[in-house]
Design a protein around this motif. Structure first.
Motif, mmCIF file in Angstrom:
data_model
loop_
_atom_site.group_PDB
_atom_site.id
_atom_site.type_symbol
_atom_site.label_atom_id
_atom_site.label_comp_id
_atom_site.label_asym_id
_atom_site.label_seq_id
_atom_site.Cartn_x
_atom_site.Cartn_y
_atom_site.Cartn_z
ATOM 1 N N ALA B 38 0.843 -1.205 0.000
ATOM 2 C CA ALA B 38 0.000 0.000 0.000
ATOM 3 C C ALA B 38 0.877 1.254 0.000
ATOM 4 O O ALA B 38 0.629 2.208 -0.747
ATOM 5 C CB ALA B 38 -0.925 -0.015 1.211
ATOM 6 N N LYS B 41 2.560 1.739 -3.381
ATOM 7 C CA LYS B 41 1.592 2.246 -4.362
ATOM 8 C C LYS B 41 1.326 3.723 -4.140
ATOM 9 O O LYS B 41 1.340 4.528 -5.064
ATOM 10 C CB LYS B 41 0.276 1.468 -4.262
ATOM 11 N N GLN B 42 1.083 4.072 -2.863
ATOM 12 C CA GLN B 42 0.751 5.450 -2.547
ATOM 13 C C GLN B 42 1.861 6.410 -2.974
ATOM 14 O O GLN B 42 1.610 7.486 -3.496
ATOM 15 C CB GLN B 42 0.500 5.567 -1.035
ATOM 16 N N ASN B 44 4.033 5.744 -5.241
ATOM 17 C CA ASN B 44 4.407 5.518 -6.630
ATOM 18 C C ASN B 44 5.859 5.040 -6.724
ATOM 19 O O ASN B 44 6.645 5.518 -7.531
ATOM 20 C CB ASN B 44 4.242 6.828 -7.400
#
Lengths: 347, 347
Positions: B38, B41-42, B44
């Motif tokens: 997570a 992803k957040q 990038n």
């Protein structure tokens, strides 16, 4: 495979020293340097290109994005093969290897990642289309000041680096030539309008008709997809229109050759063929009968220039706003037999 | 650019944990995994492909060695463009990128180094010749159990993996067809003999003549270099020999088309042309006049098979003695107009 440790043992230094010498990092006694290099040579040891690249922050690769269509032999199309030859040749001069990256329409587009993960040091995008996802991916490269450029595609209102050709002028000259031959009802087979070069050709076609007082008739506009088959299929529609059409300007040679073949199969004889001009001036143009007039585009040089313009900027590794380039190379009309009035063709 | 540390901070784990999760190494609580993914992803965050490859010991690239000749548009030759299309298509299916490596005759040959420095995980060698330096470089790959293969080249007495085609049979059938048409004085334009496929074609040509009780005459053997120009030049010699030659078997379509053009310029008319068969069955074969009979070689499939055979072995990453492959794909004679006796050609 020889390890760094073996080199360190033979040279009687630490592994870190081996790395520092071979990656040319930090200062070092000349004697130590020589010992390490001699040991590395003796053991035939090459530091991993990956490890070295990490240290240098370089991959030594120039990436080329290519559209992937299953079962289409991309390298066999004149457009891609010439551009890639130019790119390959220039890359080699710079000591760079060529990393080909195939993408299909349903791939997630993340060009940025290629730089972030250091797969490439610079990127050339071929066959890109005017759609939101593509533009978004390119804008992001631009925001990140990445070293990239487009070939044969222009995005209005964007400041992307581009190598393009004078397609408006090339098309204008082709259609003007047909008009000067005495043709009056000139059809146009265009490629997909999502490519800027298709829009350029349409503009050149329309301007030439207007400048010579001829009417632009929507019924004379046809749409192909650059394949020989699509030109072959359009032959049927063009044949049906009889003498409402006496000449055809075609967006690439493949479609023009398909058109010739299709018309011949309808029994259209040599001296009844409409005047035809293709585009690209590919190898096949002089092989067909009648030989195909066409517009030459310097694809090889476009590929070469793209690499030179990118890699000459490499010490900086970025393309800033004031630094981006936009180059248009000249097209040239090549007149062969297919565009000459039948009465004046040698037979 | 986001760093591993930032991801670790956000996920409230150590940097090592970030690496282990993203490289999928070791066991881990599901909760920790989710937190790291997570956070990555957040932010990038993409772990560097280089770093990841170092961990996995993979580059994700399949290398292709190509001969480099300045100003020759390699991708525009049917042979290379078809093979590369096959290689490109199969590589993509495997999620591999294609690294093109151009070499010229005066480059030092060290294929081994490409593996040692981990630029490639597997290697395909195109256009290799039968010379000592080449064989030495290949033997070394073999000794090191590297994952590599050759396409369209065979080394007698070596156990290299190869994808080849039935060139002896293809040539035999072409020459037999000419004999069956009634031709008796059949010349042969071969390519450089340093390629095994040139020797194969010579063998097929000779066997066909022998089996049909025809004499092998050294005066009917010509040597070209696969370029259109070389076929064009040989036209002069063949024209001079008049009716000592009534048909020509040619080692590729380019030379055959050059021969047709050259003979036409000497004023040889349609019904006086010798019977001609080319080789490769390239796109141009059906465009020339008369259309060119030729021997089809499944180059695209050869490229595809090379990749599949190499990458299916990748978990092992080596090609051991018992594991090497040698595959010959079938050629096929395609009869068009150029090999038919003029009296029987439709005009």
């Amino acid at each position: 495979m020889t390890s760094r440790k073996e080199v360190a043992d033979l040279a009687q230094v630490s592994e870190a020293t081996v790395s520092r010498v071979l990656n040319n990092v930090g200062s070092m006694k000349e004697e130590t340097k020589h010992k390490v290099i001699a040991a590395a040579k003796q053991l035939n040891y090459y530091p991993s290109a990956l490890a070295r690249s990490l240290a240098m922050n370089r991959s030594g690769n120039i990436g080329v994005i290519l559209p992937y269509v299953p079962k289409v032999n991309l390298f066999s199309t004149y457009f891609f093969s010439e551009i890639l030859s130019g790119i390959g040749s220039a890359s080699r001069e710079f000591g760079y290897d060529l990393l080909l990256l195939f993408r299909s329409d349903d791939d997630e587009l993340n060009y940025s990642q290629l730089f972030q993960t250091r797969k490439v040091d610079a990127l050339i995008v071929l066959g890109s289309k005017d759609d939101d996802i593509e533009i978004e991916a390119l804008r992001r490269l631009k925001e990140e000041d990445r070293l990239f450029c487009l070939i044969n595609q222009h995005y209005e209102g964007e400041n992307f680096s581009e190598i393009d050709a004078t397609h408006v002028k090339g098309s204008y000259e082709a259609v003007t030539h047909l008009i000067q031959q005495g043709y009056k009802n000139i059809a146009f087979i265009n490629g997909p309008i999502s490519y800027s070069n298709s829009r350029d050709r349409l503009e050149g076609y329309q301007r030439a008709l207007q400048d010579h007082g001829l009417e632009i008739k929507p019924s004379l506009l046809f749409k192909g997809n650059f394949s020989r088959k699509s030109g072959y299929k359009i032959a049927s529609a063009i044949h049906k229109m009889g003498n409402q059409i006496d000449a055809v300007f075609v967006s690439n040679d493949r479609m023009a050759i398909g058109l010739q073949q299709g018309l011949r199969e309808f029994g259209v004889s040599w001296d009844q063929l409409p005047g035809i001009i293709g585009y690209d001036d590919s190898d096949s143009a002089e092989l067909t009968a009648p030989s195909l007039s066409s517009v030459n585009v310097p694809f090889y040089d476009m590929g070469k220039l793209a690499v030179e313009n990118l890699l000459n900027r490499l010490p900086k590794e970025t393309l800033e706003e004031q630094d981006h380039f936009r180059i248009q190379l000249p097209t040239e009309l090549i007149v062969r037999e297919s565009s000459i009035m039948p009465t004046q063709r040698r037979n």
